[in-house]
Motif scaffolding. Structure first.
Motif, mmCIF file in Angstrom:
data_model
loop_
_atom_site.group_PDB
_atom_site.id
_atom_site.type_symbol
_atom_site.label_atom_id
_atom_site.label_comp_id
_atom_site.label_asym_id
_atom_site.label_seq_id
_atom_site.Cartn_x
_atom_site.Cartn_y
_atom_site.Cartn_z
ATOM 1 N N PRO A 62 39.997 39.421 32.576
ATOM 2 C CA PRO A 62 38.533 39.521 32.678
ATOM 3 C C PRO A 62 38.081 40.978 32.619
ATOM 4 C CG PRO A 62 39.370 37.995 34.313
ATOM 5 C CD PRO A 62 40.553 38.631 33.673
ATOM 6 N N THR A 63 36.927 41.212 32.003
ATOM 7 C CA THR A 63 36.460 42.578 31.774
ATOM 8 C C THR A 63 35.675 43.151 32.944
ATOM 9 O OG1 THR A 63 34.520 41.679 30.649
ATOM 10 C CG2 THR A 63 36.380 42.321 29.275
ATOM 11 N N ARG A 64 35.531 42.397 34.021
ATOM 12 C CA ARG A 64 34.834 42.936 35.183
ATOM 13 C C ARG A 64 35.713 44.006 35.850
ATOM 14 N NH1 ARG A 64 36.090 37.482 36.715
ATOM 15 N NH2 ARG A 64 37.861 37.474 38.139
ATOM 16 N N PRO A 65 35.122 44.852 36.716
ATOM 17 C CA PRO A 65 35.949 45.852 37.399
ATOM 18 C C PRO A 65 37.049 45.168 38.213
ATOM 19 C CG PRO A 65 33.624 46.292 37.747
ATOM 20 C CD PRO A 65 33.716 44.970 37.050
ATOM 21 N N TYR A 66 38.236 45.724 38.203
ATOM 22 C CA TYR A 66 39.415 45.169 38.873
ATOM 23 C C TYR A 66 39.764 43.781 38.341
ATOM 24 C CZ TYR A 66 38.479 48.934 42.153
ATOM 25 O OH TYR A 66 38.245 50.158 42.710
ATOM 26 N N GLY A 67 39.389 43.491 37.080
ATOM 27 C CA GLY A 67 39.697 42.204 36.477
ATOM 28 C C GLY A 67 41.191 42.011 36.352
ATOM 29 N N GLY A 68 41.689 40.875 36.789
ATOM 30 C CA GLY A 68 43.115 40.607 36.770
ATOM 31 C C GLY A 68 43.815 41.092 38.020
ATOM 32 N N TYR A 69 43.084 41.760 38.936
ATOM 33 C CA TYR A 69 43.670 42.267 40.170
ATOM 34 C C TYR A 69 42.990 41.655 41.391
ATOM 35 C CZ TYR A 69 45.548 45.578 43.541
ATOM 36 O OH TYR A 69 46.193 46.139 44.612
ATOM 37 N N LEU A 70 41.646 41.568 41.346
ATOM 38 C CA LEU A 70 40.875 40.953 42.431
ATOM 39 C C LEU A 70 40.141 39.732 41.913
ATOM 40 C CD1 LEU A 70 39.161 43.995 44.171
ATOM 41 C CD2 LEU A 70 41.207 42.805 44.896
ATOM 42 N N CYS A 71 39.961 38.735 42.795
ATOM 43 C CA CYS A 71 39.148 37.573 42.419
ATOM 44 C C CYS A 71 37.672 37.973 42.507
ATOM 45 C CB CYS A 71 39.449 36.384 43.331
ATOM 46 S SG CYS A 71 38.901 36.579 45.027
ATOM 47 N N HIS A 72 36.811 37.134 41.980
ATOM 48 C CA HIS A 72 35.388 37.484 41.917
ATOM 49 C C HIS A 72 34.756 37.581 43.305
ATOM 50 C CE1 HIS A 72 35.448 33.094 42.106
ATOM 51 N NE2 HIS A 72 34.217 33.154 42.558
ATOM 52 N N ARG A 73 35.237 36.781 44.255
ATOM 53 C CA ARG A 73 34.668 36.806 45.606
ATOM 54 C C ARG A 73 34.987 38.122 46.322
ATOM 55 N NH1 ARG A 73 37.813 32.791 46.013
ATOM 56 N NH2 ARG A 73 37.229 31.019 44.780
ATOM 57 N N CYS A 74 36.244 38.550 46.249
ATOM 58 C CA CYS A 74 36.647 39.798 46.910
ATOM 59 C C CYS A 74 35.990 40.999 46.244
ATOM 60 C CB CYS A 74 38.169 39.942 46.877
ATOM 61 S SG CYS A 74 39.004 38.690 47.874
ATOM 62 N N LEU A 75 35.826 40.948 44.926
ATOM 63 C CA LEU A 75 35.154 42.025 44.215
ATOM 64 C C LEU A 75 33.695 42.128 44.666
ATOM 65 C CD1 LEU A 75 35.114 44.183 42.007
ATOM 66 C CD2 LEU A 75 34.494 42.392 40.405
ATOM 67 N N LYS A 76 33.047 40.977 44.799
ATOM 68 C CA LYS A 76 31.644 40.952 45.240
ATOM 69 C C LYS A 76 31.514 41.548 46.642
ATOM 70 C CE LYS A 76 27.873 37.596 45.589
ATOM 71 N NZ LYS A 76 27.522 36.167 45.438
ATOM 72 N N GLN A 77 32.437 41.166 47.538
ATOM 73 C CA GLN A 77 32.417 41.714 48.901
ATOM 74 C C GLN A 77 32.649 43.222 48.888
ATOM 75 O OE1 GLN A 77 35.453 39.515 50.946
ATOM 76 N NE2 GLN A 77 33.987 38.060 51.834
ATOM 77 N N GLY A 78 33.583 43.676 48.058
ATOM 78 C CA GLY A 78 33.890 45.105 47.981
ATOM 79 C C GLY A 78 32.720 45.920 47.467
ATOM 80 N N ILE A 79 32.025 45.393 46.475
ATOM 81 C CA ILE A 79 30.863 46.103 45.919
ATOM 82 C C ILE A 79 29.754 46.175 46.958
ATOM 83 C CG2 ILE A 79 29.012 45.958 44.195
ATOM 84 C CD1 ILE A 79 31.142 44.866 42.248
ATOM 85 N N LYS A 80 29.527 45.066 47.677
ATOM 86 C CA LYS A 80 28.496 45.056 48.725
ATOM 87 C C LYS A 80 28.834 46.062 49.825
ATOM 88 C CE LYS A 80 26.711 40.340 48.448
ATOM 89 N NZ LYS A 80 26.602 39.054 49.150
ATOM 90 N N LEU A 81 30.106 46.067 50.225
ATOM 91 C CA LEU A 81 30.540 46.978 51.282
ATOM 92 C C LEU A 81 30.395 48.427 50.856
ATOM 93 C CD1 LEU A 81 31.876 46.912 54.118
ATOM 94 C CD2 LEU A 81 34.045 47.182 52.936
ATOM 95 N N ALA A 82 30.746 48.729 49.604
ATOM 96 C CA ALA A 82 30.630 50.095 49.094
ATOM 97 C C ALA A 82 29.163 50.517 49.010
ATOM 98 C CB ALA A 82 31.269 50.191 47.713
ATOM 99 N N ALA A 83 28.279 49.597 48.624
ATOM 100 C CA ALA A 83 26.853 49.922 48.526
ATOM 101 C C ALA A 83 26.260 50.172 49.911
ATOM 102 C CB ALA A 83 26.119 48.778 47.832
ATOM 103 N N ARG A 84 26.706 49.388 50.880
ATOM 104 C CA ARG A 84 26.184 49.569 52.260
ATOM 105 C C ARG A 84 26.632 50.903 52.854
ATOM 106 N NH1 ARG A 84 27.875 43.643 53.696
ATOM 107 N NH2 ARG A 84 26.073 42.527 52.898
ATOM 108 N N THR A 85 27.895 51.245 52.649
ATOM 109 C CA THR A 85 28.395 52.487 53.246
ATOM 110 C C THR A 85 27.806 53.715 52.556
ATOM 111 O OG1 THR A 85 30.366 52.377 51.842
ATOM 112 C CG2 THR A 85 30.556 51.474 54.061
#
Length: 89
Positions: A62-85
């Motif tokens: 998948p062409t999303r960031p961390y595609g093939g390494y993280l699932c879409h749910r964990c990626l979504k959580q990581g992006i939210k966490l990074a935006a909050r911090t």
């Protein structure tokens, strides 16, 4: 007769017609399990089960960031966490 290692009934078999008109039995390679997410261990969507030979050849992930390494749910959580911090800094 095939090698003793290939006589196991857990191996998949496929009947193939040769150019000479004979029907022969081909033993198929086993496929590995689906790639798993590095965080939660869930199967990654968009990446199929592959044999060793296909894995070595490479597959389009998948062409999303961390595609093939993280699932879409964990990626979504990581992006939210990074935006909050970063917003709080």
């Amino acid at each position: 007769m095939v090698r003793p290692a290939l006589r196991s009934r857990t191996k998949k078999r496929k009947t193939v017609r040769t150019p000479g008109g004979r029907h022969v039995l081909r033993i198929l390679d086993k496929k590995h399990d689906y790639p798993k997410c590095a965080v939660c261990g869930a199967p990654i969507q968009g990446v199929p089960k592959l044999t060793i030979k296909e894995e070595r050849k490479g597959v389009k992930v998948p062409t999303r960031p961390y595609g093939g390494y993280l699932c879409h749910r964990c990626l979504k959580q990581g992006i939210k966490l990074a935006a909050r911090t970063s917003a709080g800094a």
